[in-house]
Design a protein around this motif. Sequence first.
Motif, PDB file in Angstrom:
ATOM      1  N   LYS A   1      -6.747  -2.813  12.604  1.00  9.13           N
ATOM      2  CA  LYS A   1      -6.171  -2.051  13.510  1.00  9.13           C
ATOM      3  C   LYS A   1      -5.807  -0.797  13.435  1.00  9.13           C
ATOM      4  CE  LYS A   1      -4.549  -6.472  15.675  1.00  9.13           C
ATOM      5  NZ  LYS A   1      -3.246  -7.219  15.862  1.00  9.13           N
ATOM      6  N   ILE A   2      -5.159  -0.450  12.142  1.00  7.65           N
ATOM      7  CA  ILE A   2      -4.724   0.787  11.872  1.00  7.65           C
ATOM      8  C   ILE A   2      -5.929   1.745  11.707  1.00  7.65           C
ATOM      9  CG2 ILE A   2      -3.706   2.290   9.697  1.00  7.65           C
ATOM     10  CD1 ILE A   2      -2.056  -0.286   9.084  1.00  7.65           C
ATOM     11  N   ALA A   3      -7.063   1.309  11.018  1.00  7.42           N
ATOM     12  CA  ALA A   3      -8.202   1.959  10.770  1.00  7.42           C
ATOM     13  C   ALA A   3      -8.991   2.373  12.184  1.00  7.42           C
ATOM     14  CB  ALA A   3      -9.303   1.173  10.299  1.00  7.42           C
ATOM     15  N   GLU A   4      -8.730   1.563  13.262  1.00  4.36           N
ATOM     16  CA  GLU A   4      -9.559   1.742  14.538  1.00  4.36           C
ATOM     17  C   GLU A   4      -8.548   2.785  15.191  1.00  4.36           C
ATOM     18  OE1 GLU A   4      -9.497  -2.003  16.088  1.00  4.36           O
ATOM     19  OE2 GLU A   4     -11.024  -2.795  14.838  1.00  4.36           O
ATOM     20  N   SER A   5      -7.409   2.886  15.001  1.00 10.38           N
ATOM     21  CA  SER A   5      -6.370   3.669  15.704  1.00 10.38           C
ATOM     22  C   SER A   5      -6.645   5.192  15.395  1.00 10.38           C
ATOM     23  CB  SER A   5      -5.019   3.699  15.373  1.00 10.38           C
ATOM     24  OG  SER A   5      -4.728   4.197  13.911  1.00 10.38           O
ATOM     25  N   GLY A   6      -7.224   5.610  14.089  1.00 16.07           N
ATOM     26  CA  GLY A   6      -7.561   7.073  14.028  1.00 16.07           C
ATOM     27  C   GLY A   6      -6.439   7.727  13.792  1.00 16.07           C
ATOM     28  N   ARG A   7      -5.282   7.308  13.837  1.00 14.81           N
ATOM     29  CA  ARG A   7      -4.169   7.766  13.381  1.00 14.81           C
ATOM     30  C   ARG A   7      -3.873   8.308  11.988  1.00 14.81           C
ATOM     31  NH1 ARG A   7      -0.441   7.696  17.870  1.00 14.81           N
ATOM     32  NH2 ARG A   7       0.822   8.840  16.842  1.00 14.81           N
ATOM     33  N   SER A   8      -4.303   7.400  10.994  1.00 15.54           N
ATOM     34  CA  SER A   8      -4.195   7.550   9.601  1.00 15.54           C
ATOM     35  C   SER A   8      -5.555   7.320   8.978  1.00 15.54           C
ATOM     36  CB  SER A   8      -2.998   6.635   9.264  1.00 15.54           C
ATOM     37  OG  SER A   8      -2.875   6.979   7.713  1.00 15.54           O
ATOM     38  N   THR A   9      -5.724   8.016   7.855  1.00 12.83           N
ATOM     39  CA  THR A   9      -6.901   7.882   6.827  1.00 12.83           C
ATOM     40  C   THR A   9      -6.714   7.132   5.827  1.00 12.83           C
ATOM     41  OG1 THR A   9      -7.729  10.282   7.589  1.00 12.83           O
ATOM     42  CG2 THR A   9      -8.649   9.182   5.521  1.00 12.83           C
ATOM     43  N   ILE A  10      -7.410   6.050   5.812  1.00 10.64           N
ATOM     44  CA  ILE A  10      -7.359   5.046   4.708  1.00 10.64           C
ATOM     45  C   ILE A  10      -8.200   5.458   3.387  1.00 10.64           C
ATOM     46  CG2 ILE A  10      -7.642   2.552   4.021  1.00 10.64           C
ATOM     47  CD1 ILE A  10      -7.051   1.718   6.903  1.00 10.64           C
ATOM     48  N   HIS A  11      -7.478   5.513   2.249  1.00  9.89           N
ATOM     49  CA  HIS A  11      -8.379   5.891   1.070  1.00  9.89           C
ATOM     50  C   HIS A  11      -8.430   4.847   0.169  1.00  9.89           C
ATOM     51  CE1 HIS A  11      -7.610  10.277   2.210  1.00  9.89           C
ATOM     52  NE2 HIS A  11      -6.659   9.901   2.599  1.00  9.89           N
ATOM     53  N   GLU A  12      -9.577   4.501  -0.210  1.00 11.13           N
ATOM     54  CA  GLU A  12     -10.005   3.383  -1.142  1.00 11.13           C
ATOM     55  C   GLU A  12      -9.882   4.104  -2.730  1.00 11.13           C
ATOM     56  OE1 GLU A  12     -10.091   0.363  -0.839  1.00 11.13           O
ATOM     57  OE2 GLU A  12     -10.711   0.118   1.307  1.00 11.13           O
ATOM     58  N   LEU A  13      -9.139   3.271  -3.651  1.00 10.85           N
ATOM     59  CA  LEU A  13      -9.138   3.807  -5.231  1.00 10.85           C
ATOM     60  C   LEU A  13     -10.355   3.411  -5.895  1.00 10.85           C
ATOM     61  CD1 LEU A  13      -5.588   3.119  -6.130  1.00 10.85           C
ATOM     62  CD2 LEU A  13      -6.484   5.235  -5.337  1.00 10.85           C
ATOM     63  N   THR A  14     -11.176   4.479  -6.571  1.00 14.34           N
ATOM     64  CA  THR A  14     -11.999   4.011  -7.326  1.00 14.34           C
ATOM     65  C   THR A  14     -11.606   3.185  -8.435  1.00 14.34           C
ATOM     66  OG1 THR A  14     -12.229   5.945  -8.686  1.00 14.34           O
ATOM     67  CG2 THR A  14     -13.523   5.928  -6.531  1.00 14.34           C
ATOM     68  N   PRO A  15     -12.279   2.472  -9.205  1.00 14.60           N
ATOM     69  CA  PRO A  15     -12.112   1.721 -10.650  1.00 14.60           C
ATOM     70  C   PRO A  15     -11.308   2.864 -11.385  1.00 14.60           C
ATOM     71  CG  PRO A  15     -14.135   0.973  -9.935  1.00 14.60           C
ATOM     72  CD  PRO A  15     -13.855   2.018  -8.964  1.00 14.60           C
TER      73      PRO A  15
ATOM     74  N   GLN B   1       0.919  -1.252   0.006  1.00 13.05           N
ATOM     75  CA  GLN B   1      -0.027   0.068  -0.001  1.00 13.05           C
ATOM     76  C   GLN B   1       0.966   1.219  -0.001  1.00 13.05           C
ATOM     77  OE1 GLN B   1      -2.967  -1.288  -0.460  1.00 13.05           O
ATOM     78  NE2 GLN B   1      -2.380  -3.380   0.445  1.00 13.05           N
ATOM     79  N   LEU B   2       0.360   2.286  -0.538  1.00 12.34           N
ATOM     80  CA  LEU B   2       1.217   3.709  -0.489  1.00 12.34           C
ATOM     81  C   LEU B   2       0.650   4.344   0.692  1.00 12.34           C
ATOM     82  CD1 LEU B   2       0.703   4.525  -4.314  1.00 12.34           C
ATOM     83  CD2 LEU B   2       3.092   4.112  -3.143  1.00 12.34           C
ATOM     84  N   SER B   3       1.774   5.001   1.560  1.00 14.75           N
ATOM     85  CA  SER B   3       1.333   5.983   2.523  1.00 14.75           C
ATOM     86  C   SER B   3       2.110   7.333   2.371  1.00 14.75           C
ATOM     87  CB  SER B   3       1.732   5.284   3.878  1.00 14.75           C
ATOM     88  OG  SER B   3       3.249   5.389   4.194  1.00 14.75           O
ATOM     89  N   ALA B   4       1.302   8.250   2.746  1.00 19.10           N
ATOM     90  CA  ALA B   4       2.101   9.805   2.448  1.00 19.10           C
ATOM     91  C   ALA B   4       1.672  10.695   3.502  1.00 19.10           C
ATOM     92  CB  ALA B   4       1.969   9.984   0.853  1.00 19.10           C
ATOM     93  N   SER B   5       2.203  12.068   3.220  1.00 18.94           N
ATOM     94  CA  SER B   5       1.827  13.146   4.093  1.00 18.94           C
ATOM     95  C   SER B   5       0.420  13.717   3.488  1.00 18.94           C
ATOM     96  CB  SER B   5       2.893  13.848   4.211  1.00 18.94           C
ATOM     97  OG  SER B   5       3.214  14.393   2.752  1.00 18.94           O
ATOM     98  N   LYS B   6       0.109  13.175   2.403  1.00 16.76           N
ATOM     99  CA  LYS B   6      -1.124  13.723   1.728  1.00 16.76           C
ATOM    100  C   LYS B   6      -1.836  12.529   0.842  1.00 16.76           C
ATOM    101  CE  LYS B   6      -0.768  15.718  -2.463  1.00 16.76           C
ATOM    102  NZ  LYS B   6      -0.241  16.588  -3.621  1.00 16.76           N
ATOM    103  N   PRO B   7      -3.159  12.715   0.607  1.00 18.52           N
ATOM    104  CA  PRO B   7      -4.007  11.708   0.020  1.00 18.52           C
ATOM    105  C   PRO B   7      -3.301  11.395  -1.474  1.00 18.52           C
ATOM    106  CG  PRO B   7      -5.364  13.272   0.736  1.00 18.52           C
ATOM    107  CD  PRO B   7      -4.077  13.902   1.060  1.00 18.52           C
ATOM    108  N   LEU B   8      -3.190   9.977  -1.766  1.00 21.54           N
ATOM    109  CA  LEU B   8      -2.777   9.761  -3.001  1.00 21.54           C
ATOM    110  C   LEU B   8      -3.788   8.956  -3.800  1.00 21.54           C
ATOM    111  CD1 LEU B   8       0.859   8.301  -1.999  1.00 21.54           C
ATOM    112  CD2 LEU B   8       0.067  10.578  -2.995  1.00 21.54           C
ATOM    113  N   LEU B   9      -4.722   9.699  -4.589  1.00 21.64           N
ATOM    114  CA  LEU B   9      -5.790   9.184  -5.214  1.00 21.64           C
ATOM    115  C   LEU B   9      -5.392   8.929  -6.586  1.00 21.64           C
ATOM    116  CD1 LEU B   9      -8.413  11.011  -3.299  1.00 21.64           C
ATOM    117  CD2 LEU B   9      -7.486   8.727  -2.811  1.00 21.64           C
ATOM    118  N   VAL B  10      -4.580   9.869  -7.384  1.00 21.85           N
ATOM    119  CA  VAL B  10      -4.446   9.612  -8.766  1.00 21.85           C
ATOM    120  C   VAL B  10      -3.171   9.906  -8.738  1.00 21.85           C
ATOM    121  CG1 VAL B  10      -6.650  10.461  -9.559  1.00 21.85           C
ATOM    122  CG2 VAL B  10      -5.086  12.088  -9.167  1.00 21.85           C
ATOM    123  N   PRO B  11      -2.428   9.485  -9.964  1.00 22.89           N
ATOM    124  CA  PRO B  11      -0.872   9.681 -10.004  1.00 22.89           C
ATOM    125  C   PRO B  11      -0.352  11.102  -9.966  1.00 22.89           C
ATOM    126  CG  PRO B  11      -1.753   8.307 -11.841  1.00 22.89           C
ATOM    127  CD  PRO B  11      -2.991   8.867 -11.090  1.00 22.89           C
TER     128      PRO B  11
END
Length: 334
Positions: free
Chosen positions: A286-300, A155-165
């Motif tokens: 566990k990461i989602a429950e922590s609230g420390r980081s937002t998980i983003h899902e990519l659309t198709p 998975q990709l993590s960053a200091s900002k949302p990564l939704l498109v290239p």
Amino acid sequence: MIRKLTAGALLSALMVVAPFLIADQARADDPIVIKFSHVVAENTPKGQMANKFRDLVAERLDGKVVVEVYPNSQLFNDNQVLEAMLLGDVQMAAPSLSKFGQYTEKLQIFDLPFLFKDMAAVERFQNGPAGQKLLTSMEDVGLLGLGYIHNGMKQLSASKPLLVPEDARGLKFRIQSSDVLQAQFEAVGALPVKKPFSEVFTLLQTKAIDGQENTWSNIYSKKFFEVQEHITASNHGLIDYLIVTSDEFWKSMPDDVRAEVDKALAEAIAHGNKVAMDKATGDRAKIAESGRSTIHELTPEQRAQWVEVMKPVWAKFEDQIGKDLIDAAVESNM
């Protein structure tokens, strides 16, 4: 003239020959020892797989084969173990797929970005004709693959949302030493930085880098989610391991013994891969429950943009890997 040996001479001859006959018989009765070297802890999917294999062999081979497991780099690290295997100092190991570059370029297929959409596609490929053929891609140097053990999708993590290239442009990402991974980030205008895994948390915490790529289990266990505000569920790459042995050692075992060892290994791999799947799902939760980081899902549609940007990276390594392999990987997504 044929001379008859006296009783004393015959006894003397037997006394000379007997120790060698006894030694040969002892060697024939000695168990086949498989030293299994790996670099992680026993509670990891790979560690649990190795221990399961050891236990199944002990249960079924009645002392004919003994598996000795050496975790945590007790014998060799992943950079040493393949050479040690060719010298006969160890019989099995499970290095990361990225560690085989000097023996074959074909395994780079598992580093190609956004090639497999999920772990089900990876398994279809690995268990299909193309993936099984890769197991023998190093036979010319004396190495034989026996199966794949999962860590998980990256998975990709960053200091900002990564939704498109375009979101990755200008950001610094830590990568392993890999030409493919370097090309992956350069394709989106990001800056790849080769740094040891052990330094990633500090680099993220001090903002020396902006992001990284890893499996859910690594992101959770190394607490990267505590210093990364955003994680994209990208499933863009793979961290897996190849269980490997010496071709000479494997073929030296009697056929019936080798068949039982192979069967035990297949069951152990299935066990380890289930552990890996459960751990990935659990650690993501566990990461989602922590609230420390937002998980983003990519659309198709968003994922399709990433795939399109990465196709030139596939083309760049096509001659090394083989177009037939890449095509088979793409088909596994269907």
